[in-house]
Motif scaffolding. Structure first.
Motif, PDB file in Angstrom:
ATOM      1  N   HIS A  62       0.834  -1.193   0.000  1.00  9.82           N
ATOM      2  CA  HIS A  62       0.000   0.000   0.000  1.00  9.82           C
ATOM      3  C   HIS A  62       0.868   1.241   0.000  1.00  9.82           C
ATOM      4  CE1 HIS A  62      -3.500  -2.463   0.639  1.00  9.82           C
ATOM      5  NE2 HIS A  62      -2.950  -3.010   1.688  1.00  9.82           N
ATOM      6  N   GLN A 103     -12.213  10.741  -2.290  1.00  8.82           N
ATOM      7  CA  GLN A 103     -13.259   9.749  -2.038  1.00  8.82           C
ATOM      8  C   GLN A 103     -14.640  10.387  -2.187  1.00  8.82           C
ATOM      9  OE1 GLN A 103     -13.352   7.895   1.879  1.00  8.82           O
ATOM     10  NE2 GLN A 103     -13.928   5.968   0.897  1.00  8.82           N
ATOM     11  N   SER A 151     -12.560  -2.551 -17.334  1.00  7.41           N
ATOM     12  CA  SER A 151     -11.906  -3.244 -16.217  1.00  7.41           C
ATOM     13  C   SER A 151     -12.927  -3.720 -15.195  1.00  7.41           C
ATOM     14  CB  SER A 151     -10.900  -2.326 -15.522  1.00  7.41           C
ATOM     15  OG  SER A 151      -9.799  -2.075 -16.339  1.00  7.41           O
ATOM     16  N   SER A 167     -12.118  -6.371 -12.397  1.00  2.49           N
ATOM     17  CA  SER A 167     -10.839  -5.804 -11.974  1.00  2.49           C
ATOM     18  C   SER A 167     -11.038  -4.344 -11.580  1.00  2.49           C
ATOM     19  CB  SER A 167      -9.831  -5.913 -13.120  1.00  2.49           C
ATOM     20  OG  SER A 167      -8.625  -5.283 -12.776  1.00  2.49           O
ATOM     21  N   VAL A 168     -10.665  -3.998 -10.356  1.00  2.66           N
ATOM     22  CA  VAL A 168     -10.806  -2.623  -9.881  1.00  2.66           C
ATOM     23  C   VAL A 168      -9.507  -1.870 -10.198  1.00  2.66           C
ATOM     24  CG1 VAL A 168     -11.157  -1.137  -7.872  1.00  2.66           C
ATOM     25  CG2 VAL A 168     -12.389  -3.313  -8.040  1.00  2.66           C
ATOM     26  N   PRO A 187      -6.508   0.753 -10.011  1.00  7.83           N
ATOM     27  CA  PRO A 187      -5.907   1.348  -8.809  1.00  7.83           C
ATOM     28  C   PRO A 187      -6.520   2.699  -8.447  1.00  7.83           C
ATOM     29  CG  PRO A 187      -4.199   0.537 -10.283  1.00  7.83           C
ATOM     30  CD  PRO A 187      -5.507   0.370 -10.994  1.00  7.83           C
ATOM     31  N   GLU A 188      -6.898   3.489  -9.426  1.00  6.87           N
ATOM     32  CA  GLU A 188      -7.474   4.809  -9.168  1.00  6.87           C
ATOM     33  C   GLU A 188      -8.823   4.735  -8.459  1.00  6.87           C
ATOM     34  OE1 GLU A 188      -5.206   5.055 -13.127  1.00  6.87           O
ATOM     35  OE2 GLU A 188      -6.546   3.640 -12.145  1.00  6.87           O
ATOM     36  N   GLN A 205      -9.614   2.149  -6.190  1.00  3.60           N
ATOM     37  CA  GLN A 205      -9.548   1.322  -4.987  1.00  3.60           C
ATOM     38  C   GLN A 205      -9.895   2.091  -3.720  1.00  3.60           C
ATOM     39  OE1 GLN A 205      -5.828  -0.763  -5.259  1.00  3.60           O
ATOM     40  NE2 GLN A 205      -6.663  -2.204  -6.745  1.00  3.60           N
ATOM     41  N   LEU A 265     -13.555   1.611  -3.893  1.00  2.08           N
ATOM     42  CA  LEU A 265     -13.952   0.197  -3.963  1.00  2.08           C
ATOM     43  C   LEU A 265     -12.857  -0.677  -3.361  1.00  2.08           C
ATOM     44  CD1 LEU A 265     -15.314  -0.041  -7.629  1.00  2.08           C
ATOM     45  CD2 LEU A 265     -16.661  -0.185  -5.526  1.00  2.08           C
ATOM     46  N   PRO A 266     -12.665  -0.632  -2.059  1.00  2.00           N
ATOM     47  CA  PRO A 266     -11.556  -1.383  -1.462  1.00  2.00           C
ATOM     48  C   PRO A 266     -11.717  -2.897  -1.580  1.00  2.00           C
ATOM     49  CG  PRO A 266     -12.907  -0.379   0.244  1.00  2.00           C
ATOM     50  CD  PRO A 266     -13.425   0.115  -1.065  1.00  2.00           C
ATOM     51  N   THR A 267     -12.930  -3.370  -1.762  1.00  2.00           N
ATOM     52  CA  THR A 267     -13.124  -4.817  -1.885  1.00  2.00           C
ATOM     53  C   THR A 267     -13.384  -5.194  -3.335  1.00  2.00           C
ATOM     54  OG1 THR A 267     -15.446  -4.547  -1.248  1.00  2.00           O
ATOM     55  CG2 THR A 267     -13.907  -5.171   0.484  1.00  2.00           C
ATOM     56  N   ASP A 268     -14.544  -4.916  -3.827  1.00  4.98           N
ATOM     57  CA  ASP A 268     -14.910  -5.264  -5.198  1.00  4.98           C
ATOM     58  C   ASP A 268     -16.310  -4.734  -5.439  1.00  4.98           C
ATOM     59  OD1 ASP A 268     -14.765  -6.336  -7.723  1.00  4.98           O
ATOM     60  OD2 ASP A 268     -14.821  -8.424  -7.108  1.00  4.98           O
TER      61      ASP A 268
END
Length: 130
Positions: free
Chosen positions: A7, A18, A82, A87-88, A90-91, A93, A96-99
């Protein structure tokens, strides 16, 4: 950052980013310097709006130049592609920390077929399209 950590350190404006990605009840103006991630932020906001069931035809994204509008639409398409395959980027995440949920995945799949309905243009283009 700890050795071996995957991280990166939190951005100083992580809270504002956010909010920009997730607060769909607000109209926001993103003002920042070159290379700060404005295009990724705007594209991420649109992609997440689509994931939350907002129809492409109900989205307007306005930039200053035609090149920026074209880049923004291309980035939206990339993010949606994506997310559609689970696929999440990186921008995204931070938001959407999980999915994606099953409902969000279905909304993305539906929206992916109608991305040409998004209004992505310049201020001048938007004003003259009325």
């Amino acid at each position: 950052m700890m050795p071996g950590s995957q991280h990166s350190p939190a951005l100083p404006d992580a809270g504002a980013r956010q909010r920009a990605l997730l607060d769909y009840d607000a109209t926001l103006l993103v003002e920042a310097g070159a290379g700060s991630g404005k295009t990724a932020l705007m594209a991420g906001r649109v992609a997440l709006m689509l994931a939350h069931g907002i129809r492409p035809r109900d989205i307007v994204a306005i930039t200053f130049t035609e090149a920026a509008a074209a880049e923004l639409l291309e980035r939206i398409e990339r993010f949606v592609a994506s997310l559609k395959v689970g696929s999440v980027p990186p921008e995204l995440q931070l938001a959407l920390p999980t999915d994606l949920s099953e409902g969000q995945r279905a909304a993305i799949a539906t929206a992916a077929t109608a991305l040409d309905e998004i209004t992505c243009t310049t201020i001048h283009g938007f004003c003259s399209s009325s």
